[in-house]
Write a protein that holds these residues in place. Structure first.
Motif, PDB file in Angstrom:
ATOM      1  N   MET A  88      14.623  49.150  36.972  1.00  0.00           N
ATOM      2  CA  MET A  88      14.334  49.369  38.393  1.00  0.00           C
ATOM      3  C   MET A  88      15.113  48.416  39.287  1.00  0.00           C
ATOM      4  O   MET A  88      15.380  48.720  40.452  1.00  0.00           O
ATOM      5  CB  MET A  88      12.831  49.237  38.651  1.00  0.00           C
ATOM      6  N   HIS A  89      15.500  47.266  38.740  1.00  0.00           N
ATOM      7  CA  HIS A  89      16.270  46.285  39.508  1.00  0.00           C
ATOM      8  C   HIS A  89      17.750  46.306  39.135  1.00  0.00           C
ATOM      9  O   HIS A  89      18.522  45.476  39.642  1.00  0.00           O
ATOM     10  CB  HIS A  89      15.685  44.891  39.286  1.00  0.00           C
ATOM     11  N   ASP A  90      18.120  47.241  38.247  1.00  0.00           N
ATOM     12  CA  ASP A  90      19.521  47.397  37.826  1.00  0.00           C
ATOM     13  C   ASP A  90      20.115  46.063  37.368  1.00  0.00           C
ATOM     14  O   ASP A  90      21.218  45.677  37.775  1.00  0.00           O
ATOM     15  CB  ASP A  90      20.357  47.986  38.965  1.00  0.00           C
ATOM     16  N   LEU A  91      19.390  45.376  36.491  1.00  0.00           N
ATOM     17  CA  LEU A  91      19.827  44.063  36.027  1.00  0.00           C
ATOM     18  C   LEU A  91      20.645  44.187  34.735  1.00  0.00           C
ATOM     19  O   LEU A  91      20.300  44.973  33.855  1.00  0.00           O
ATOM     20  CB  LEU A  91      18.619  43.166  35.786  1.00  0.00           C
ATOM     21  N   PRO A  92      21.701  43.393  34.588  1.00  0.00           N
ATOM     22  CA  PRO A  92      22.576  43.484  33.420  1.00  0.00           C
ATOM     23  C   PRO A  92      22.008  42.796  32.178  1.00  0.00           C
ATOM     24  O   PRO A  92      22.536  41.792  31.693  1.00  0.00           O
ATOM     25  CB  PRO A  92      23.868  42.812  33.899  1.00  0.00           C
ATOM     26  N   VAL A  93      20.922  43.347  31.678  1.00  0.00           N
ATOM     27  CA  VAL A  93      20.342  42.875  30.420  1.00  0.00           C
ATOM     28  C   VAL A  93      20.889  43.757  29.305  1.00  0.00           C
ATOM     29  O   VAL A  93      20.874  44.987  29.411  1.00  0.00           O
ATOM     30  CB  VAL A  93      18.803  42.950  30.457  1.00  0.00           C
ATOM     31  N   ARG A  94      21.362  43.135  28.227  1.00  0.00           N
ATOM     32  CA  ARG A  94      21.967  43.861  27.116  1.00  0.00           C
ATOM     33  C   ARG A  94      20.975  43.891  25.954  1.00  0.00           C
ATOM     34  O   ARG A  94      20.736  42.869  25.309  1.00  0.00           O
ATOM     35  CB  ARG A  94      23.267  43.177  26.707  1.00  0.00           C
ATOM     36  N   LEU A  95      20.401  45.041  25.715  1.00  0.00           N
ATOM     37  CA  LEU A  95      19.420  45.220  24.645  1.00  0.00           C
ATOM     38  C   LEU A  95      20.151  45.660  23.382  1.00  0.00           C
ATOM     39  O   LEU A  95      20.928  46.618  23.415  1.00  0.00           O
ATOM     40  CB  LEU A  95      18.395  46.273  25.041  1.00  0.00           C
ATOM     41  N   VAL A  96      19.913  44.971  22.281  1.00  0.00           N
ATOM     42  CA  VAL A  96      20.611  45.278  21.033  1.00  0.00           C
ATOM     43  C   VAL A  96      19.577  45.639  19.971  1.00  0.00           C
ATOM     44  O   VAL A  96      18.742  44.807  19.588  1.00  0.00           O
ATOM     45  CB  VAL A  96      21.458  44.082  20.557  1.00  0.00           C
ATOM     46  N   GLY A  97      19.638  46.885  19.504  1.00  0.00           N
ATOM     47  CA  GLY A  97      18.709  47.352  18.476  1.00  0.00           C
ATOM     48  C   GLY A  97      19.429  47.513  17.149  1.00  0.00           C
ATOM     49  O   GLY A  97      20.363  48.310  17.049  1.00  0.00           O
ATOM     50  N   HIS A 149      25.149  46.524  34.632  1.00  0.00           N
ATOM     51  CA  HIS A 149      23.987  47.412  34.589  1.00  0.00           C
ATOM     52  C   HIS A 149      23.235  47.200  33.277  1.00  0.00           C
ATOM     53  O   HIS A 149      23.762  46.601  32.332  1.00  0.00           O
ATOM     54  CB  HIS A 149      24.438  48.873  34.699  1.00  0.00           C
ATOM     55  N   PRO A 150      22.009  47.701  33.169  1.00  0.00           N
ATOM     56  CA  PRO A 150      21.286  47.621  31.898  1.00  0.00           C
ATOM     57  C   PRO A 150      22.040  48.386  30.807  1.00  0.00           C
ATOM     58  O   PRO A 150      22.646  49.433  31.073  1.00  0.00           O
ATOM     59  CB  PRO A 150      19.946  48.297  32.202  1.00  0.00           C
ATOM     60  N   ALA A 151      21.984  47.871  29.587  1.00  0.00           N
ATOM     61  CA  ALA A 151      22.688  48.530  28.477  1.00  0.00           C
ATOM     62  C   ALA A 151      21.877  48.406  27.195  1.00  0.00           C
ATOM     63  O   ALA A 151      21.197  47.405  26.967  1.00  0.00           O
ATOM     64  CB  ALA A 151      24.074  47.912  28.284  1.00  0.00           C
ATOM     65  N   TYR A 152      21.985  49.440  26.377  1.00  0.00           N
ATOM     66  CA  TYR A 152      21.359  49.446  25.052  1.00  0.00           C
ATOM     67  C   TYR A 152      22.456  49.686  24.026  1.00  0.00           C
ATOM     68  O   TYR A 152      23.198  50.673  24.099  1.00  0.00           O
ATOM     69  CB  TYR A 152      20.301  50.548  24.959  1.00  0.00           C
TER      70      TYR A 152
END
Length: 318
Positions: A88-97, A149-152
């Motif tokens: 919702m805040h368009d934050l550049p957090v990189r999620l790694v699964g 931007h957020p990324a997975y």
């Protein structure tokens, strides 16, 4: 892929903004990264919701956080925090699964990621990266270093044939030319399919494309892919993900809107747990018809057919 992921981030560790958060995972894999980052390597414990919220706060303050865990623990357990605090805040957090699809095998459904990128793509501003080969990982990390931007990032096991020379990294890549169907593969399955397809005759051999970055934008679908599809008149999508929210659904929607839908469309995807049993990744792939042997047999059965100019769209799924 996890090892090359770690090696690449170690090379980025001189960046003082890089922060790595682990959900109490990475034993005998991430120690070099921990040593390189020092206090910027944070073991958040078995507290994934807090880990994602902390990463959002770090991103808000100008840091470059990477959040790592087994895939379902990084997208499913903290889903609300990803939605509210990150996207919702368009934050550049990189999620790694780690361990996409059936990657964690006998550990069962709680450790499988069969709906991960479909779930993530429902969220605003989210982008997804699904490397097919270990060599893709450094290229993706280079992109994500300055991604705003957020990324997975979905990691799996590299299945690249030893003698395969990969084309330059791109979101869309053609890996094989043939006179059969046009195959679009997502993730490491591409390697085993390529190896098996080499044994096919020229008329059975498919055009094989691999897709690495999502969402699909109609304007960015390569003209060469559309040309292949126009010739083959059969799109065959293969992915280790359930049908809902899948690349199969997304590409079908795009092609229909573009008035480019082929007469024949085949979608092979994860079916969950057909027998109710748990086993290795290969066991589950075989149950779903996602193993190379099953796919090659189907390609032989569906070798280029003749369709009337205005024939209806033929759909098969499973």
């Amino acid at each position: 892929m996890r090892n090359i992921f770690c090696e690449t981030l170690v090379k980025c560790a001189t960046n003082p903004k890089l922060v790595f958060l682990s959900g109490d995972l990475g034993y005998k894999a991430l120690e070099p990264l921990q040593e390189s980052l020092g206090e910027r390597f944070i073991n958040a414990g078995v507290a994934e919701q807090n880990m994602v919220s902390a990463a959002a706060g770090l991103a808000q303050e100008g840091f470059q956080p990477w959040v790592y865990s087994i895939a379902p623990f990084v997208y499913a357990r903290p889903f609300e925090q990803i939605r509210n605090d990150v996207c919702m805040h368009d934050l550049p957090v990189r999620l790694v699964g780690n361990g996409g699809g059936y990657g964690y095998g006998v550990m069962g459904a709680t450790h499988h990621a069969l709906e991960d990128y479909g779930t993530m793509l429902c969220l605003s501003n989210m982008h997804v990266f699904v490397p097919a080969f270990a060599a893709d990982v450094p290229e993706i990390i280079n992109q994500l270093t300055n991604f705003e931007h957020p990324a997975y990032l979905r990691l799996g096991r590299c299945e690249k044939p030893k003698d395969l020379e990969l084309p330059k990294y791109s979101s869309w890549r053609r890996l094989m030319r043939g006179k059969g169907a046009t195959i679009l593969v997502v993730g490491p399955l591409a390697g085993s399919i390529l190896e098996a397809a080499k044994q096919l005759s020229e008329c059975d051999r498919p055009d094989i494309w691999v897709l690495t970055e999502l969402p699909i934008e109609a304007a960015k679908i390569p003209k060469d892919f559309l040309d292949d599809l126009q010739k083959s008149r059969h799109l065959f999508v293969v992915e280790e993900h359930v049908a809902q929210g899948s690349v199969g659904q997304i590409i079908a929607h795009c092609l229909l809107k573009m008035n480019c839908a082929p007469p024949q469309f085949t979608h092979r995807h994860a079916l969950g747990y057909v027998s109710g049993l748990y086993g290795s990744q290969n066991f589950h792939r075989q149950e779903c018809g996602l193993d190379a042997a099953n796919l090659v047999r189907e390609l032989k059965r569906n070798t280029r057919l003749s369709y009337p100019a205005r024939g209806g769209l033929k759909l098969t799924s499973g």
